[in-house]
Design an enzyme around this catalytic site. Structure first.
Site, PDB file in Angstrom:
ATOM      1  N   ARG A   1       0.872  -1.101  -0.076  1.00  0.00           N
ATOM      2  CA  ARG A   1       0.050   0.134   0.172  1.00  0.00           C
ATOM      3  C   ARG A   1       0.780   1.201  -0.085  1.00  0.00           C
ATOM      4  O   ARG A   1       2.015   0.998   0.437  1.00  0.00           O
ATOM      5  CB  ARG A   1      -0.968  -0.156   1.346  1.00  0.00           C
TER       6      ARG A   1
ATOM      7  N   HIS B   1      -1.072   0.547  -9.850  1.00  0.00           N
ATOM      8  CA  HIS B   1      -1.909  -0.540  -8.734  1.00  0.00           C
ATOM      9  C   HIS B   1      -2.518  -1.879  -9.688  1.00  0.00           C
ATOM     10  O   HIS B   1      -3.603  -2.106  -9.820  1.00  0.00           O
ATOM     11  CB  HIS B   1      -2.864   0.123  -8.055  1.00  0.00           C
TER      12      HIS B   1
HETATM   13  P1  NAP Z   1      -1.541 -12.066   4.561  1.00  0.00           P
HETATM   14  O1  NAP Z   1      -1.506 -13.458   3.975  1.00  0.00           O
HETATM   15  O2  NAP Z   1      -2.649 -11.458   5.632  1.00  0.00           O
HETATM   16  O3  NAP Z   1      -0.108 -11.755   4.979  1.00  0.00           O
HETATM   17  C1  NAP Z   1       0.197 -10.747   5.532  1.00  0.00           C
HETATM   18  C2  NAP Z   1       1.837 -11.010   6.176  1.00  0.00           C
HETATM   19  O4  NAP Z   1       2.217  -9.836   6.846  1.00  0.00           O
HETATM   20  C3  NAP Z   1       2.093 -11.939   7.415  1.00  0.00           C
HETATM   21  O5  NAP Z   1       3.157 -12.748   7.140  1.00  0.00           O
HETATM   22  C4  NAP Z   1       1.934 -11.168   8.331  1.00  0.00           C
HETATM   23  O6  NAP Z   1       2.745 -11.846   9.600  1.00  0.00           O
HETATM   24  C5  NAP Z   1       2.801  -9.937   8.060  1.00  0.00           C
HETATM   25  N1  NAP Z   1       2.610  -8.762   9.028  1.00  0.00           N
HETATM   26  C6  NAP Z   1       1.473  -8.058   9.473  1.00  0.00           C
HETATM   27  N2  NAP Z   1       1.819  -7.165  10.271  1.00  0.00           N
HETATM   28  C7  NAP Z   1       3.052  -7.374  10.421  1.00  0.00           C
HETATM   29  C8  NAP Z   1       4.138  -6.537  11.300  1.00  0.00           C
HETATM   30  N3  NAP Z   1       3.429  -5.476  11.918  1.00  0.00           N
HETATM   31  N4  NAP Z   1       5.278  -7.035  11.216  1.00  0.00           N
HETATM   32  C9  NAP Z   1       5.800  -7.800  10.458  1.00  0.00           C
HETATM   33  N5  NAP Z   1       5.051  -8.675   9.793  1.00  0.00           N
HETATM   34  C10 NAP Z   1       3.679  -8.368   9.842  1.00  0.00           C
HETATM   35  O7  NAP Z   1      -1.737 -10.947   3.336  1.00  0.00           O
HETATM   36  P2  NAP Z   1      -1.538 -11.230   1.801  1.00  0.00           P
HETATM   37  O8  NAP Z   1      -2.719 -12.040   0.949  1.00  0.00           O
HETATM   38  O9  NAP Z   1      -0.295 -12.213   1.557  1.00  0.00           O
HETATM   39  O10 NAP Z   1      -1.415  -9.640   0.958  1.00  0.00           O
HETATM   40  C11 NAP Z   1      -0.661  -8.733   1.714  1.00  0.00           C
HETATM   41  C12 NAP Z   1      -0.959  -7.489   0.947  1.00  0.00           C
HETATM   42  O11 NAP Z   1      -0.447  -7.262  -0.320  1.00  0.00           O
HETATM   43  C13 NAP Z   1      -2.425  -6.835   1.071  1.00  0.00           C
HETATM   44  O12 NAP Z   1      -2.676  -6.714   2.428  1.00  0.00           O
HETATM   45  C14 NAP Z   1      -2.503  -6.000   0.257  1.00  0.00           C
HETATM   46  O13 NAP Z   1      -2.294  -4.861   0.827  1.00  0.00           O
HETATM   47  C15 NAP Z   1      -1.412  -6.164  -0.831  1.00  0.00           C
HETATM   48  N6  NAP Z   1      -1.898  -6.451  -2.155  1.00  0.00           N
HETATM   49  C16 NAP Z   1      -1.483  -5.605  -3.214  1.00  0.00           C
HETATM   50  C17 NAP Z   1      -2.076  -6.065  -4.397  1.00  0.00           C
HETATM   51  C18 NAP Z   1      -1.409  -5.177  -5.602  1.00  0.00           C
HETATM   52  O14 NAP Z   1      -2.070  -5.275  -6.755  1.00  0.00           O
HETATM   53  N7  NAP Z   1      -0.720  -4.183  -5.500  1.00  0.00           N
HETATM   54  C19 NAP Z   1      -2.776  -7.099  -4.947  1.00  0.00           C
HETATM   55  C20 NAP Z   1      -3.072  -7.768  -3.650  1.00  0.00           C
HETATM   56  C21 NAP Z   1      -2.593  -7.580  -2.361  1.00  0.00           C
HETATM   57  P3  NAP Z   1       2.203 -13.255  10.416  1.00  0.00           P
HETATM   58  O15 NAP Z   1       2.351 -14.299   9.203  1.00  0.00           O
HETATM   59  O16 NAP Z   1       3.030 -13.315  11.585  1.00  0.00           O
HETATM   60  O17 NAP Z   1       0.775 -13.042  10.517  1.00  0.00           O
HETATM   61  C1  GLV Z   2      -5.037  -5.099  -4.184  1.00  0.00           C
HETATM   62  O1  GLV Z   2      -4.563  -4.189  -4.013  1.00  0.00           O
HETATM   63  C2  GLV Z   2      -5.637  -6.136  -3.075  1.00  0.00           C
HETATM   64  O2  GLV Z   2      -5.713  -5.787  -1.939  1.00  0.00           O
HETATM   65  O3  GLV Z   2      -6.155  -7.144  -3.489  1.00  0.00           O
END
Ligand code: NAP
Ligand code: GLV
Length: 310
Positions: A225, A273
């Protein structure tokens, strides 16, 4: 009981409504703002909803984010704590993110964006040529997306480390956990990838201190983000030469405003994005399944922690 789709872009509203109804033709779907019976709505599918919109649905029980992140929903302080919030976990979304990251990492390794610029100047100027083993990848956020990217980048021959909130085992990849190990993680990272959720703890985490802990010449990729990044700190780190460049897919303000210094920066790659975009066709089955679970009083899948913020 009914589902409402709350999505800004007209084209996506229709795609979602069609994809949901393809799963279950009898599903009562309405598309905000054309909702005739707000009282019947108990399930909302939302992407960047207008502030306060959920107050219009007095019997709402679930808000499903149309993406992986839920920050765009949780920023609305009026959402009752009784409402369950879910997010997307989807193989296509995961695959697309990893593909994007692999493309950008190779662009950095072999200076591909630099050659686009040189071509326009008709300049034959061989430059940086790094091999996989020379670029240590560090992934902040070892959740669904971070782990997939880590495993695939490792398969390609990159040394990969991860950083997350809690300790975890990921086959062959060292994951450092917690703030206490952040500096150590950064010190061994040439390409930093941010895949953290946006929470109170992670906002502004890509800042001066973080950049200083990276080795000189590091490259930063932010696909999480815009609010993770302190923009002036990135510009200063690039200006000083400490960072070699950055690839940014997300921004504090989207679309990135005209005239913003990132647009014309020679060492910043910008994408709008699009690192990974939810496919309604791919994700509709899990949304409809959760809707039916709600109706049957069963636990939902992909529920987020309101307390942790992800
Ligand atoms: P997720 O499965 O919830 O994973 C989040 C990870 O971040 C987990 O490993 C978590 O640790 C870690 N985390 C959270 N808070 C933390 C902290 N304070 N310190 C260290 N590590 C921390 O999320 P995801 O599905 O992988 O997605 C991640 C993010 O990608 C989304 O929230 C979104 O913002 C972004 N995204 C962007 C796009 C785009 O097109 N640009 C598309 C999709 C997603 P734990 O494992 O210990 O809980
Ligand atoms: C995109 O930014 C997502 O959170 O899926």
């Amino acid at each position: 009981m009914a589902i409402v789709v709350i999505v800004q872009h007209e084209i996506f509203r229709q795609k979602w409504a069609t994809a949901l109804q393809a799963q279950d033709p009898g599903l009562p779907v309405s598309v905000y703002p054309e909702v005739t019976d707000s009282g019947a709505v108990d399930f909302a599918l939302a992407w960047r909803p207008p502030q306060g919109v959920f107050n219009r649905f007095p019997n709402l029980k679930v808000i499903a984010s149309a993406g992986a992140g839920v920050d765009h929903i949780l920023k609305d302080p009026d959402i009752s704590p009784e409402i369950t919030i879910t997010r997307v976990v989807d193989r296509q979304l995961t695959h697309d993110m990893t593909s994007y990251l692999i493309a950008q990492v190779y662009g950095y390794l072999r200076n591909l964006p630099g050659y686009h610029d040189l071509q326009r100047q008709e300049k034959w100027q061989p430059g940086k040529y790094l091999m996989e083993r020379q670029a240590r990848i560090g992934i902040m956020g070892m959740g669904v997306l971070g782990q997939d990217a880590a495993l695939k980048l490792r398969q390609l021959g990159f040394p990969v480390k991860g950083w997350s909130r809690s300790p975890k085992e990921v086959a062959g990849i060292e994951v450092l956990a917690g703030e206490a190990r952040l500096k150590e993680f950064l010190q061994h990272t040439d390409v930093l990838i941010c895949l953290l959720p946006l929470t109170a703890k992670t906002r502004n985490i890509l800042n001066r201190q973080t950049f200083q802990a990276l080795p000189g010449g590091a490259f930063v990729i932010n696909v999480a983000r815009g609010e993770h990044l302190v923009e002036e700190d990135l510009l200063a780190a690039l200006e000083s030469g400490h960072l070699a460049g950055a690839c940014l897919d997300v921004f504090r303000e989207e679309p990135l405003p005209q005239g913003h210094p990132f647009w014309r920066h020679p060492n910043i790659i910008i994408t709008p994005h699009v690192a990974s975009i939810t496919s309604p066709e791919s994700v509709a089955p899990q949304i409809v399944a959760n809707y039916h679970r709600l109706q049957r009083g069963e636990p939902l899948q992909n529920v987020v922690s309101r307390q942790a913020g992800y």
